[in-house]
Scaffold this motif. Structure first.
Motif, PDB file in Angstrom:
ATOM      1  N   LEU A 199       3.672  92.275 -57.861  1.00 43.98           N
ATOM      2  CA  LEU A 199       2.547  92.100 -58.766  1.00 43.98           C
ATOM      3  C   LEU A 199       2.162  90.621 -58.844  1.00 43.98           C
ATOM      4  CD1 LEU A 199       1.334  94.473 -60.305  1.00 43.98           C
ATOM      5  CD2 LEU A 199       2.578  93.742 -62.336  1.00 43.98           C
ATOM      6  N   ILE A 200       3.187  89.795 -58.947  1.00 49.49           N
ATOM      7  CA  ILE A 200       2.951  88.353 -59.045  1.00 49.49           C
ATOM      8  C   ILE A 200       2.366  87.816 -57.741  1.00 49.49           C
ATOM      9  CG2 ILE A 200       4.103  86.119 -59.244  1.00 49.49           C
ATOM     10  CD1 ILE A 200       6.111  87.553 -61.168  1.00 49.49           C
ATOM     11  N   ALA A 259      -1.221  88.835 -57.578  1.00 51.10           N
ATOM     12  CA  ALA A 259      -2.017  88.055 -58.524  1.00 51.10           C
ATOM     13  C   ALA A 259      -2.248  86.652 -57.960  1.00 51.10           C
ATOM     14  CB  ALA A 259      -1.297  87.966 -59.865  1.00 51.10           C
ATOM     15  N   ALA A 260      -1.226  86.114 -57.336  1.00 53.29           N
ATOM     16  CA  ALA A 260      -1.334  84.764 -56.771  1.00 53.29           C
ATOM     17  C   ALA A 260      -2.421  84.724 -55.701  1.00 53.29           C
ATOM     18  CB  ALA A 260       0.002  84.326 -56.194  1.00 53.29           C
ATOM     19  N   ILE A 261      -2.492  85.773 -54.892  1.00 55.74           N
ATOM     20  CA  ILE A 261      -3.538  85.827 -53.865  1.00 55.74           C
ATOM     21  C   ILE A 261      -4.906  85.682 -54.514  1.00 55.74           C
ATOM     22  CG2 ILE A 261      -4.694  87.316 -52.185  1.00 55.74           C
ATOM     23  CD1 ILE A 261      -1.956  88.590 -51.610  1.00 55.74           C
ATOM     24  N   THR A 262      -5.105  86.484 -55.546  1.00 50.15           N
ATOM     25  CA  THR A 262      -6.396  86.456 -56.236  1.00 50.15           C
ATOM     26  C   THR A 262      -6.691  85.082 -56.825  1.00 50.15           C
ATOM     27  OG1 THR A 262      -6.059  88.772 -56.849  1.00 50.15           O
ATOM     28  CG2 THR A 262      -7.753  87.558 -58.042  1.00 50.15           C
ATOM     29  N   VAL A 263      -5.703  84.551 -57.526  1.00 47.60           N
ATOM     30  CA  VAL A 263      -5.917  83.290 -58.229  1.00 47.60           C
ATOM     31  C   VAL A 263      -6.046  82.116 -57.254  1.00 47.60           C
ATOM     32  CG1 VAL A 263      -4.911  81.660 -59.848  1.00 47.60           C
ATOM     33  CG2 VAL A 263      -4.767  84.107 -60.298  1.00 47.60           C
ATOM     34  N   PHE A 264      -5.166  82.059 -56.271  1.00 51.24           N
ATOM     35  CA  PHE A 264      -5.250  80.975 -55.286  1.00 51.24           C
ATOM     36  C   PHE A 264      -6.593  81.022 -54.570  1.00 51.24           C
ATOM     37  CE2 PHE A 264      -0.346  80.734 -54.518  1.00 51.24           C
ATOM     38  CZ  PHE A 264      -0.193  80.229 -55.793  1.00 51.24           C
ATOM     39  N   ARG A 287      -3.173  77.006 -62.583  1.00 43.33           N
ATOM     40  CA  ARG A 287      -1.879  76.816 -63.228  1.00 43.33           C
ATOM     41  C   ARG A 287      -1.010  78.026 -62.950  1.00 43.33           C
ATOM     42  NH1 ARG A 287      -5.355  75.698 -68.407  1.00 43.33           N
ATOM     43  NH2 ARG A 287      -6.407  77.344 -67.267  1.00 43.33           N
ATOM     44  N   VAL A 288       0.259  77.823 -63.054  1.00 42.32           N
ATOM     45  CA  VAL A 288       1.162  78.947 -62.884  1.00 42.32           C
ATOM     46  C   VAL A 288       0.849  79.998 -63.939  1.00 42.32           C
ATOM     47  CG1 VAL A 288       3.562  79.680 -62.981  1.00 42.32           C
ATOM     48  CG2 VAL A 288       2.954  77.548 -61.851  1.00 42.32           C
ATOM     49  N   ASP A 333      -0.914  85.291 -66.014  1.00 45.31           N
ATOM     50  CA  ASP A 333      -1.929  86.046 -66.750  1.00 45.31           C
ATOM     51  C   ASP A 333      -2.543  87.119 -65.859  1.00 45.31           C
ATOM     52  OD1 ASP A 333      -1.374  84.468 -68.870  1.00 45.31           O
ATOM     53  OD2 ASP A 333      -3.214  83.283 -68.785  1.00 45.31           O
ATOM     54  N   GLU A 334      -2.943  86.696 -64.666  1.00 48.78           N
ATOM     55  CA  GLU A 334      -3.580  87.639 -63.732  1.00 48.78           C
ATOM     56  C   GLU A 334      -2.655  88.816 -63.445  1.00 48.78           C
ATOM     57  OE1 GLU A 334      -6.685  87.314 -62.324  1.00 48.78           O
ATOM     58  OE2 GLU A 334      -6.486  89.184 -61.182  1.00 48.78           O
ATOM     59  N   ALA A 335      -1.367  88.518 -63.379  1.00 47.70           N
ATOM     60  CA  ALA A 335      -0.398  89.585 -63.100  1.00 47.70           C
ATOM     61  C   ALA A 335      -0.058  90.388 -64.357  1.00 47.70           C
ATOM     62  CB  ALA A 335       0.868  88.986 -62.494  1.00 47.70           C
ATOM     63  N   GLY A 336      -0.492  89.899 -65.496  1.00 50.07           N
ATOM     64  CA  GLY A 336      -0.182  90.566 -66.744  1.00 50.07           C
ATOM     65  C   GLY A 336       1.303  90.497 -67.042  1.00 50.07           C
ATOM     66  N   VAL A 337       1.844  89.313 -66.843  1.00 47.40           N
ATOM     67  CA  VAL A 337       3.290  89.128 -66.891  1.00 47.40           C
ATOM     68  C   VAL A 337       3.577  87.817 -67.622  1.00 47.40           C
ATOM     69  CG1 VAL A 337       4.747  87.969 -65.197  1.00 47.40           C
ATOM     70  CG2 VAL A 337       4.371  90.443 -65.044  1.00 47.40           C
ATOM     71  N   ALA A 338       4.723  87.705 -68.227  1.00 42.07           N
ATOM     72  CA  ALA A 338       5.026  86.484 -68.967  1.00 42.07           C
ATOM     73  C   ALA A 338       5.230  85.303 -68.019  1.00 42.07           C
ATOM     74  CB  ALA A 338       6.284  86.664 -69.788  1.00 42.07           C
ATOM     75  N   TYR A 339       4.884  84.142 -68.528  1.00 43.44           N
ATOM     76  CA  TYR A 339       4.978  82.921 -67.736  1.00 43.44           C
ATOM     77  C   TYR A 339       6.340  82.785 -67.063  1.00 43.44           C
ATOM     78  CZ  TYR A 339       4.543  78.013 -66.516  1.00 43.44           C
ATOM     79  OH  TYR A 339       4.486  76.846 -65.828  1.00 43.44           O
ATOM     80  N   GLY A 340       7.361  82.940 -67.883  1.00 45.98           N
ATOM     81  CA  GLY A 340       8.707  82.721 -67.367  1.00 45.98           C
ATOM     82  C   GLY A 340       9.125  83.638 -66.237  1.00 45.98           C
TER      83      GLY A 340
END
Lengths: 212, 212
Positions: free
Chosen positions: B15-16, B19-24, B33-34, B39-46
């Motif tokens: 998922l991450i 999401a990174a593909i989309t955001v990058f 930002r990380v 956020d895009e992955a709908g997952v906590a920062y950590g």
DNA sequence: CCCCGCGTTGACTGACGAGTCAATCCAGTG
DNA sequence: CACTGGATTGACTCGTCAGTCAACGCGGGG
């Protein structure tokens, strides 16, 4: 700018730009600090902001300055009559390759940080970049009209292939994937044109009729 | 990794990455930002740091994952006997162009942030990138041996021109400099090969003798 | 001689964002 | 049920710069 410095004084603005070329090429735009540029220029940190609004503006300036020279060169080559398209393309290739030969750092910065940086920064300069393709396409297009180049490959497409091949060569040199000697540089000019034009020119056996 | 998640649970790592593909692709690696990825992955920062050591490692993973698939594809095409070089190159072009067609964001990220980023990051992957050129050069080289391709253009050089032309096409699409339709994608495959091979193949009139 | 103003300096600030970590959740296990 | 340990959370830390600014140097002009 230009004549505004005191007689005998070095043009600090130019000094900063040149230092930026070195630093950007060495560390990359994103991985260097403005202070690195100032240090390299032997100038105080704040002076950078006296001459430029931001770090990006320096890159901006470097790109526009050099790119315009190339656009002018291409335009001039375009304007030549009589000369076969193949020779014109050779001139374009020569110009770009010589640019790299004489200012490898500057070309590296332009290619790596601007030309190929689709996000944020490169976007601003798309129009300028497009102009270069258009100039090359112009050459191809007139060759097509004369029946020297295949009609089924569009000029824009051909221009992208041609420019792409050249930029890839420069990348090869930048990345140290290709040997960098005077002979290589000289040879490459002819080879790119051979490789691409051979594919663009109609086959030597049965020349295509000029339609219309 | 892989089977380590609880039954029914989504693979958050995947998922991450997605999401990174989309955001990058949208904001660029350096301008996001990380937390944007999280956020895009709908997952906590950590959680991002639970699966990856750093922001760069995410990019790393995306590149290696996809690039290896391409290397495998090229290797497989290399291995085909009987097939003419021109067709093999068509297959390579098809593969790359289809990759873009099906995953434009991922290809954008790979090209813009890795392949063309000479500094820092790209350096790590030079070897992988070089492998791709070598695979293509292999195809060209065997065609040269068979006398189908001109002997005076080295295989490495030809490979760079070929790959460069393709990458430039993708850039054209990425930058919206070229129209993006199914027909364009399909047509481009044939045209790049035409443009490049036409220039590599010995002229149809007088075939060059196989020397040696 | 004194001011004016550009060129120059470099310490400082303020924001931003990568990476940390202590706490919580929860499925499985005995 | 008590316990374990990986998955998950998000507030917080802490270094890093981009950009600011107050002050200084100095040539020229009145």
């Amino acid at each position: 700018m230009g004549a505004s410095q005191r007689s005998g004084a070095v043009d600090k603005r130019r000094l900063i730009l040149d230092a930026a070329i070195t630093v950007f090429a060495r560390q990359g735009f994103h991985h260097c600090r403005v202070s690195d540029v100032a240090d390299e220029a032997g100038v105080a940190y704040g002076l950078v902001y006296h001459y430029f609004d931001s770090k990006e503006e320096i890159l901006n300036e470097l790109f526009l300055e050099r790119w315009q020279i190339m656009l002018d060169a291409i335009a001039e080559i375009d304007r030549l009559g009589e000369v076969p398209a193949r020779d014109k393309l050779y001139m374009v290739a020569s110009f770009i390759i010589d640019s790299y030969r004489h200012q490898p750092d500057l070309m590296k910065v332009i290619i790596v940080e601007v030309t190929r940086a689709a996000n944020s920064f490169g976007r601003i300069h798309l129009e300028k970049i497009r102009e270069a393709y258009a100039g090359i396409a112009e050459i191809v297009e007139s060759a097509r009209r004369e029946g020297v180049f295949k009609p089924d490959i569009s000029a824009e497409f051909a221009a992208m292939c041609f420019y792409g091949a050249i930029e890839q060569l420069l990348s090869g040199w930048i990345f140290d994937l290709l040997p960098q000697t005077e002979e290589q540089y000289e040879g490459a000019k002819g080879l790119v044109v051979d490789a691409i034009c051979g594919g663009l020119e109609v086959s030597k056996s049965g020349a295509q009729p000029v339609s219309g």
